[in-house]
Every structure is written in C-alpha cells, then in structure tokens.
Design a protein around this motif. Structure first.
Motif, mmCIF file in Angstrom:
data_model
loop_
_atom_site.group_PDB
_atom_site.id
_atom_site.type_symbol
_atom_site.label_atom_id
_atom_site.label_comp_id
_atom_site.label_asym_id
_atom_site.label_seq_id
_atom_site.Cartn_x
_atom_site.Cartn_y
_atom_site.Cartn_z
ATOM 1 N N GLU A 48 0.842 -1.208 0.000
ATOM 2 C CA GLU A 48 0.000 0.000 0.000
ATOM 3 C C GLU A 48 0.868 1.245 0.000
ATOM 4 O O GLU A 48 0.613 2.195 -0.747
ATOM 5 N N HIS A 49 1.875 1.258 0.849
ATOM 6 C CA HIS A 49 2.737 2.434 0.998
ATOM 7 C C HIS A 49 3.381 2.808 -0.333
ATOM 8 O O HIS A 49 3.356 3.979 -0.750
ATOM 9 N N ASP A 50 3.947 1.840 -1.026
ATOM 10 C CA ASP A 50 4.655 2.125 -2.277
ATOM 11 C C ASP A 50 3.706 2.597 -3.370
ATOM 12 O O ASP A 50 4.023 3.543 -4.110
ATOM 13 N N ILE A 51 2.550 1.963 -3.477
ATOM 14 C CA ILE A 51 1.619 2.314 -4.545
ATOM 15 C C ILE A 51 0.978 3.676 -4.277
ATOM 16 O O ILE A 51 0.819 4.487 -5.197
ATOM 17 N N VAL A 52 0.630 3.949 -3.025
ATOM 18 C CA VAL A 52 0.072 5.257 -2.667
ATOM 19 C C VAL A 52 1.053 6.374 -3.025
ATOM 20 O O VAL A 52 0.675 7.396 -3.610
ATOM 21 N N ASN A 53 2.317 6.177 -2.689
ATOM 22 C CA ASN A 53 3.323 7.198 -2.993
ATOM 23 C C ASN A 53 3.561 7.331 -4.492
ATOM 24 O O ASN A 53 3.745 8.439 -5.016
ATOM 25 N N ALA A 54 3.562 6.195 -5.202
ATOM 26 C CA ALA A 54 3.835 6.222 -6.635
ATOM 27 C C ALA A 54 2.712 6.905 -7.411
ATOM 28 O O ALA A 54 2.969 7.666 -8.358
ATOM 29 N N LEU A 55 1.461 6.666 -7.015
ATOM 30 C CA LEU A 55 0.318 7.193 -7.770
ATOM 31 C C LEU A 55 -0.235 8.493 -7.194
ATOM 32 O O LEU A 55 -1.052 9.153 -7.832
ATOM 33 N N GLY A 56 0.200 8.838 -5.975
ATOM 34 C CA GLY A 56 -0.280 10.075 -5.376
ATOM 35 C C GLY A 56 -1.748 10.031 -5.021
ATOM 36 O O GLY A 56 -2.478 11.022 -5.216
ATOM 37 N N VAL A 57 -2.222 8.894 -4.515
ATOM 38 C CA VAL A 57 -3.621 8.755 -4.119
ATOM 39 C C VAL A 57 -3.683 8.413 -2.632
ATOM 40 O O VAL A 57 -2.667 8.095 -2.011
ATOM 41 N N SER A 58 -4.889 8.474 -2.084
ATOM 42 C CA SER A 58 -5.051 8.150 -0.670
ATOM 43 C C SER A 58 -5.121 6.639 -0.481
ATOM 44 O O SER A 58 -5.378 5.878 -1.411
ATOM 45 N N ARG A 59 -4.916 6.222 0.765
ATOM 46 C CA ARG A 59 -5.025 4.794 1.077
ATOM 47 C C ARG A 59 -6.453 4.293 0.866
ATOM 48 O O ARG A 59 -6.657 3.164 0.417
ATOM 49 N N ASN A 60 -7.442 5.131 1.171
ATOM 50 C CA ASN A 60 -8.835 4.723 0.969
ATOM 51 C C ASN A 60 -9.129 4.472 -0.508
ATOM 52 O O ASN A 60 -9.825 3.524 -0.865
ATOM 53 N N THR A 61 -8.598 5.351 -1.360
ATOM 54 C CA THR A 61 -8.795 5.170 -2.803
ATOM 55 C C THR A 61 -8.128 3.886 -3.273
ATOM 56 O O THR A 61 -8.710 3.113 -4.040
ATOM 57 N N LEU A 62 -6.910 3.648 -2.800
ATOM 58 C CA LEU A 62 -6.204 2.434 -3.209
ATOM 59 C C LEU A 62 -6.944 1.190 -2.722
ATOM 60 O O LEU A 62 -7.057 0.196 -3.454
ATOM 61 N N ARG A 63 -7.447 1.241 -1.512
ATOM 62 C CA ARG A 63 -8.146 0.072 -0.969
ATOM 63 C C ARG A 63 -9.425 -0.205 -1.761
ATOM 64 O O ARG A 63 -9.806 -1.359 -1.950
ATOM 65 N N GLU A 64 -10.084 0.862 -2.216
ATOM 66 C CA GLU A 64 -11.260 0.663 -3.075
ATOM 67 C C GLU A 64 -10.846 0.022 -4.400
ATOM 68 O O GLU A 64 -11.524 -0.877 -4.907
ATOM 69 N N ALA A 65 -9.712 0.457 -4.959
ATOM 70 C CA ALA A 65 -9.202 -0.159 -6.194
ATOM 71 C C ALA A 65 -8.858 -1.623 -5.958
ATOM 72 O O ALA A 65 -9.145 -2.492 -6.796
ATOM 73 N N PHE A 66 -8.255 -1.912 -4.812
ATOM 74 C CA PHE A 66 -7.962 -3.308 -4.461
ATOM 75 C C PHE A 66 -9.241 -4.135 -4.413
ATOM 76 O O PHE A 66 -9.279 -5.278 -4.879
ATOM 77 N N ARG A 67 -10.304 -3.556 -3.830
ATOM 78 C CA ARG A 67 -11.571 -4.288 -3.754
ATOM 79 C C ARG A 67 -12.131 -4.584 -5.143
ATOM 80 O O ARG A 67 -12.646 -5.675 -5.406
ATOM 81 N N LEU A 68 -12.025 -3.605 -6.033
ATOM 82 C CA LEU A 68 -12.507 -3.805 -7.400
ATOM 83 C C LEU A 68 -11.751 -4.943 -8.087
ATOM 84 O O LEU A 68 -12.355 -5.799 -8.749
ATOM 85 N N LEU A 69 -10.441 -4.961 -7.922
ATOM 86 C CA LEU A 69 -9.623 -5.973 -8.590
ATOM 87 C C LEU A 69 -9.744 -7.339 -7.910
ATOM 88 O O LEU A 69 -9.565 -8.371 -8.563
ATOM 89 N N THR A 70 -10.064 -7.329 -6.632
ATOM 90 C CA THR A 70 -10.340 -8.599 -5.951
ATOM 91 C C THR A 70 -11.630 -9.201 -6.500
ATOM 92 O O THR A 70 -11.718 -10.416 -6.733
ATOM 93 N N HIS A 71 -12.617 -8.349 -6.746
ATOM 94 C CA HIS A 71 -13.874 -8.806 -7.343
ATOM 95 C C HIS A 71 -13.632 -9.377 -8.747
ATOM 96 O O HIS A 71 -14.332 -10.307 -9.168
ATOM 97 N N GLU A 72 -12.646 -8.840 -9.450
ATOM 98 C CA GLU A 72 -12.305 -9.338 -10.788
ATOM 99 C C GLU A 72 -11.405 -10.574 -10.748
ATOM 100 O O GLU A 72 -10.952 -11.055 -11.786
ATOM 101 N N ARG A 73 -11.078 -11.033 -9.555
ATOM 102 C CA ARG A 73 -10.263 -12.236 -9.360
ATOM 103 C C ARG A 73 -8.796 -12.032 -9.745
ATOM 104 O O ARG A 73 -8.082 -12.987 -10.027
ATOM 105 N N LEU A 74 -8.348 -10.781 -9.722
ATOM 106 C CA LEU A 74 -6.938 -10.502 -10.021
ATOM 107 C C LEU A 74 -6.111 -10.402 -8.741
ATOM 108 O O LEU A 74 -4.903 -10.670 -8.762
ATOM 109 N N LEU A 75 -6.741 -10.007 -7.646
ATOM 110 C CA LEU A 75 -6.063 -9.888 -6.359
ATOM 111 C C LEU A 75 -6.788 -10.735 -5.321
ATOM 112 O O LEU A 75 -7.946 -11.110 -5.516
#
Length: 236
Positions: A48-75
């Motif tokens: 989370e730390h590396d991706i948040v810093n690399a993309l300049g987004v919040s942890r909440n936004t990243l966690r929502e993206a993680f949830r989307l990709l988990t639903h797609e069976r990628l994570l």
C-alpha cells in the motif's frame, strides 16, 4: 403538495463517493494494465505504501481499487497479511479459455470483408514482430494479449471489451507458469500473422477455425504446465 424527485432523493449522502470512486476506478485500471503487461507476478504482495506514494492517491482510494480488482479475481486479500496478486488454479485456466473461445470466435465468425478494426489487429502483430526481433519475450507476451484484445473488439461490444480486459489480465497471470516464455510466445506470432491475413481477406469462417485450433492448443499447453507444476510440488 410537495413532489419529491425520486431520482435524486437520498443521493446527497453519496456525493462524496463520486470523486473517490472514479479515482479508484482509474487506479484499478492502472493496476490491471500493469498485471496484464506482466509487471506484477502471481503471489506478490502489493505494498500500500509504495503504490500510494507512486500514484499520489489516498489509502482509501487504493483500498477501493484493491476491492474492485479482488472482485475481478486478479487480487486476493489475506487477513492480517495484506493484498496479493492471485495465483490462478488449473480450473481458472480452463474457465478463462472457455470464455475466450466463446467471445473471440464469435467476434470473427460473421466477418465477410475487411473489418474496420483490422488496423488495431495489425499493429499488435507488428509490435509482436518487433519484440521478437529484440528478443524481448515479456513484450511479445504483451503484444500477443493486445492482438487478442483487438480480435475481441471486432465484435463491436463495449460490454464485451470490458469483460475481456479482466480476462486478459488473468491470462497474463497464467502465462507466468511457462518456464520458457520465448518457446511459448514465439510460435503464436506465426499464427497471429495467419489470422490477420484471413481477416484482411474477409474470411471470417476460416479465421474462426484457425483461432479455435489456436486456443485449443494454447489451453492444452498451459493445462499441461499447471499439471507438471502441481506434480513437482507434490514430490517436493
């Protein structure tokens, strides 16, 4: 008498989700593309730390993206351990190819003249040629995925294109099981040229036959590789 507009009632509470959700979808698009291009390997923990810093987004936004990709069976999310790139199973491979055969073959079947989207197919083949000449086998795998994305897009369905984005990202995770990426990807470049020529000639029926045989053979290779890996792990 007060008339309540039912289409807007109660939506005020959701106003704050609009910007965050759209950003989360954009982050999910970035990560999905990275997976499809082979940058994230199966089983890797995503920081989370590396991706948040690399993309300049919040942890909440990243966690929502993680949830989307988990639903797609990628994570996959593992309690108290974090988020990982999924390691796909043999059953996943079979199911992915079941979907591919339905979608890709249906996309080329009705073609009777040079299709409007053929330029995208040709560019993917040219990118594959260039990657092979430079012996960049990961790039060849990416070009091969782009080729099949372009094939699926010939069907003219945006819904199908969205479905196949996830399918092809999963497919890239499957490709990592092949010990020799050159041996796996290089042979299909020749088949891509053959299918491109058939499509340029407007022979959708022949392209479908060639594509169906191609997908059957690729599925068998990957299923065999998964079976060999499973047997090797059992011996260890």
């Amino acid at each position: 008498m007060v008339i309540v507009d039912s289409t807007s009632a109660g939506l005020e509470a959701d106003r704050g989700l609009i910007g965050r959700t759209s950003t989360a979808h954009r982050v999910a698009d970035v990560l999905r593309t990275r997976i499809a291009e082979g940058y994230f390997l199966p089983g890797v923990r995503l920081s989370e730390h590396d991706i948040v810093n690399a993309l300049g987004v919040s942890r909440n936004t990243l966690r929502e993206a993680f949830r989307l990709l988990t639903h797609e069976r990628l994570l996959s999310h593992e309690l108290n351990r974090g988020v990982f790139v999924r390691v796909l199973s043999l059953e996943d491979v079979v199911d992915i190819y079941r979907v591919r055969k339905v979608v890709e073959c249906a996309a080329v079947r009705p073609i009777t003249s040079r299709p409007p989207g053929i330029g995208r197919v040709a560019r993917a083949v040219a990118d594959g040629d260039q990657a092979a000449q430079r012996e960049r086998w990961q790039d060849l795998g990416t070009a091969n995925i782009h080729f099949h994305q372009a094939i699926a897009a010939l069907g003219g369905s945006e819904r199908m294109n969205e479905l196949m984005q996830g399918i092809f990202a999963e497919l890239r995770l499957v490709f990592h099981v092949m010990a020799d990426p050159r041996r796996f990807h290089e042979r299909y470049l020749v088949r891509n040229h053959e299918i491109l020529e058939l499509l340029e000639a407007g022979d959708g029926a022949a392209a479908e036959r060639s594509l169906a045989d191609y997908l059957d053979y690729a599925e068998k290779q990957l299923v065999d590789a998964y079976s060999e890996r499973k047997a090797s792990i059992a011996v260890e």
